[in-house]
Scaffold this motif. Structure first.
Motif, PDB file in Angstrom:
ATOM      1  N   UNK A  45    -100.803 -34.446   1.130  1.00 40.27           N
ATOM      2  CA  UNK A  45    -100.706 -33.428   2.185  1.00 40.27           C
ATOM      3  C   UNK A  45     -99.259 -32.979   2.367  1.00 40.27           C
ATOM      4  N   UNK A  46     -98.334 -33.922   2.411  1.00 38.04           N
ATOM      5  CA  UNK A  46     -96.919 -33.581   2.554  1.00 38.04           C
ATOM      6  C   UNK A  46     -96.422 -32.813   1.335  1.00 38.04           C
ATOM      7  N   UNK A  47     -96.911 -33.181   0.161  1.00 33.91           N
ATOM      8  CA  UNK A  47     -96.542 -32.496  -1.076  1.00 33.91           C
ATOM      9  C   UNK A  47     -97.013 -31.038  -1.033  1.00 33.91           C
ATOM     10  N   UNK A  48     -98.261 -30.829  -0.631  1.00 35.02           N
ATOM     11  CA  UNK A  48     -98.814 -29.473  -0.545  1.00 35.02           C
ATOM     12  C   UNK A  48     -98.083 -28.654   0.513  1.00 35.02           C
ATOM     13  N   UNK A  53     -95.023 -24.137   1.977  1.00 37.85           N
ATOM     14  CA  UNK A  53     -93.960 -23.627   2.849  1.00 37.85           C
ATOM     15  C   UNK A  53     -92.813 -23.042   2.030  1.00 37.85           C
ATOM     16  N   UNK A  54     -92.513 -23.648   0.900  1.00 35.80           N
ATOM     17  CA  UNK A  54     -91.420 -23.161   0.055  1.00 35.80           C
ATOM     18  C   UNK A  54     -91.757 -21.836  -0.620  1.00 35.80           C
ATOM     19  N   UNK A  55     -93.012 -21.626  -0.984  1.00 33.84           N
ATOM     20  CA  UNK A  55     -93.383 -20.429  -1.733  1.00 33.84           C
ATOM     21  C   UNK A  55     -93.995 -19.349  -0.847  1.00 33.84           C
ATOM     22  N   UNK A  56     -94.963 -19.724  -0.005  1.00 37.35           N
ATOM     23  CA  UNK A  56     -95.663 -18.734   0.816  1.00 37.35           C
ATOM     24  C   UNK A  56     -95.163 -18.680   2.255  1.00 37.35           C
ATOM     25  N   UNK A  57     -94.276 -19.590   2.639  1.00 37.02           N
ATOM     26  CA  UNK A  57     -93.773 -19.715   4.011  1.00 37.02           C
ATOM     27  C   UNK A  57     -94.910 -19.849   5.017  1.00 37.02           C
ATOM     28  N   UNK A  58     -95.932 -20.586   4.612  1.00 39.41           N
ATOM     29  CA  UNK A  58     -97.052 -20.900   5.504  1.00 39.41           C
ATOM     30  C   UNK A  58     -97.593 -22.265   5.104  1.00 39.41           C
ATOM     31  N   UNK A  59     -98.217 -22.958   6.070  1.00 46.24           N
ATOM     32  CA  UNK A  59     -98.807 -24.251   5.706  1.00 46.24           C
ATOM     33  C   UNK A  59    -100.074 -24.049   4.875  1.00 46.24           C
TER      34      UNK A  59
END
Length: 101
Positions: A45-48, A53-59
């Motif tokens: 979960x933390x990995x995802x 967040x890094x690519x789409x800036x969303x959880x």
């Protein structure tokens, strides 16, 4: 694109966009760097979350968390970084990234 005189109802990347994403060293290096940071994370979960967040800036949504976990689990532990690089690359070349970012 669609043939002359025919409407284009589906998305098509331009040749320039496709070539940039296929051969873009900057993007490949960035994806590899992101994957190496994420490889140290053991919780799927933390990995995802870090990835999305890094690519789409969303959880990520729950199915997306499961996809990341499955992608990592499908490879041997020593190939975890490669699995994450491939997943990051897939997100960078996705329709969501192209139209939202």
């Amino acid at each position: 694109g669609g043939a002359a005189g025919h409407p284009q109802t589906d998305f098509f990347a331009t040749p320039e966009e496709a070539l940039y994403f296929e051969n873009g060293g900057v993007l490949r290096n960035w994806a590899a760097h992101l994957a190496s940071r994420m490889a140290a994370i053991t919780d799927p979960k933390a990995m995802a979350e870090e990835l999305y967040l890094s690519i789409f800036t969303r959880p990520p949504a729950e199915p997306e968390i499961a996809e990341v976990a499955a992608a990592v689990a499908a490879r041997p532990p020593e190939k975890k970084g490669e699995a994450l690089t491939d997943f990051a690359w897939a997100l960078l070349t996705s329709v969501e990234f192209r139209f939202a970012h």
